[in-house]
Every structure is written in structure tokens, then in C-alpha cells.
Design a protein around this motif. Structure first.
Motif, PDB file in Angstrom:
ATOM      1  N   THR A  31       0.697  -1.063  -0.205  1.00 41.80           N
ATOM      2  CA  THR A  31       0.010  -0.048   0.026  1.00 41.80           C
ATOM      3  C   THR A  31       0.828   1.072   0.073  1.00 41.80           C
ATOM      4  N   TYR A  32       2.031   1.169   0.086  1.00 46.12           N
ATOM      5  CA  TYR A  32       3.110   2.321   0.170  1.00 46.12           C
ATOM      6  C   TYR A  32       3.846   2.842  -1.195  1.00 46.12           C
ATOM      7  N   SER A  99       2.752   6.872   2.621  1.00 43.07           N
ATOM      8  CA  SER A  99       1.520   6.677   2.501  1.00 43.07           C
ATOM      9  C   SER A  99       0.816   7.351   1.314  1.00 43.07           C
ATOM     10  N   ASN A 111       6.948   8.805   5.173  1.00 44.47           N
ATOM     11  CA  ASN A 111       6.777   8.565   6.601  1.00 44.47           C
ATOM     12  C   ASN A 111       8.072   7.787   7.380  1.00 44.47           C
TER      13      ASN A 111
END
Length: 123
Positions: A31-32, A99, A111
Motif C-alpha cells: 500500500t506504500y 502513504s 513517513n
């Protein structure tokens, strides 16, 4: 906790190649957006390449044509293949995870960061 661990750096002669790896843990890797940055003494950290969760890629003008970023979600790993290395490629290379996906990638949107791997290119 989230960890990003870079590997593959070293001393390479100009014109040679390296493949850097970044192994991620503690996050849902798929998801990153993943990015590679680099920093040399006296300069700000700069983007090298990034790849989104959908496979979209970004390359800095300084490396475009010599670099390829890829990811293997099954292995939670992102790679940076660098060909035709130049002395000005000498830097500490950092892996980072975001993200979000923004163009162009900027440091503040990432992040998590690895500790870096040194790449030194001799002339």
C-alpha cells in the motif's frame, strides 16, 4: 515497528553498475509508495526515484536513463538498479516509504526512512 534496511552499496568504478535493495517490515508494503533518495556532504537530500503502489515511476532528471526502480511486493522489497555510474553519483542512498503519492516526490511526504547505504564511484 517499521524498519527499512538498505543493502547493496559499495565502491564501484565509473561506468559500472549497482543494484540497491531495501527490505521493509512492519508495514503493509503493497500500500506504500517507495522512494530512493541520496545525500552527499554539503547538499540537501534529493529524490532519485520513486514507485507507487500501482507501479507508476518517477525519476530525477539527473539519473533518468541510467536508473530503474522496481518492487517485489511478495518480498516486501524495493530495488534501485543504477547503470553507467558517475563520480557524481557518490552519496549515501536512502530508502523511504510514503502513504501518499505526490509528484514530484518530496522528503516531507515520506513517513519512514532507512539508515542508508554508501555508494562510492571512483573515476
Amino acid at each position: 515497528q517499521v524498519q527499512l534496511v538498505e543493502s547493496g552499496g559499495g565502491l564501484v568504478q565509473a561506468g559500472g553498475s549497482l543494484r540497491l535493495s531495501c527490505a521493509a517490515s512492519g508495514l503493509t508494503f503493497s500500500t506504500y509508495t517507495m522512494g530512493w533518495f541520496r545525500q552527499t556532504p554539503g547538499k540537501e537530500r534529493e529524490i532519485v526515484a520513486a514507485i507507487s503502489r500501482g507501479g507508476g515511476t518517477y525519476y530525477a532528471d539527473s539519473v533518468k536513463g541510467r536508473v530503474r526502480i522496481s518492487r517485489d511486493n511478495a518480498k516486501n522489497t524495493v530495488y534501485l538498479q543504477v547503470d553507467s555510474l558517475k563520480p557524481e553519483d557518490t552519496a549515501v542512498y536512502y530508502c523511504a516509504a510514503s502513504s501518499r503519492y505526490l509528484y514530484p516526490p518530496i522528503e516531507g511526504n515520506y513517513n519512514y526512512w532507512g539508515q542508508g547505504t554508501q555508494v562510492t564511484v571512483s573515476s
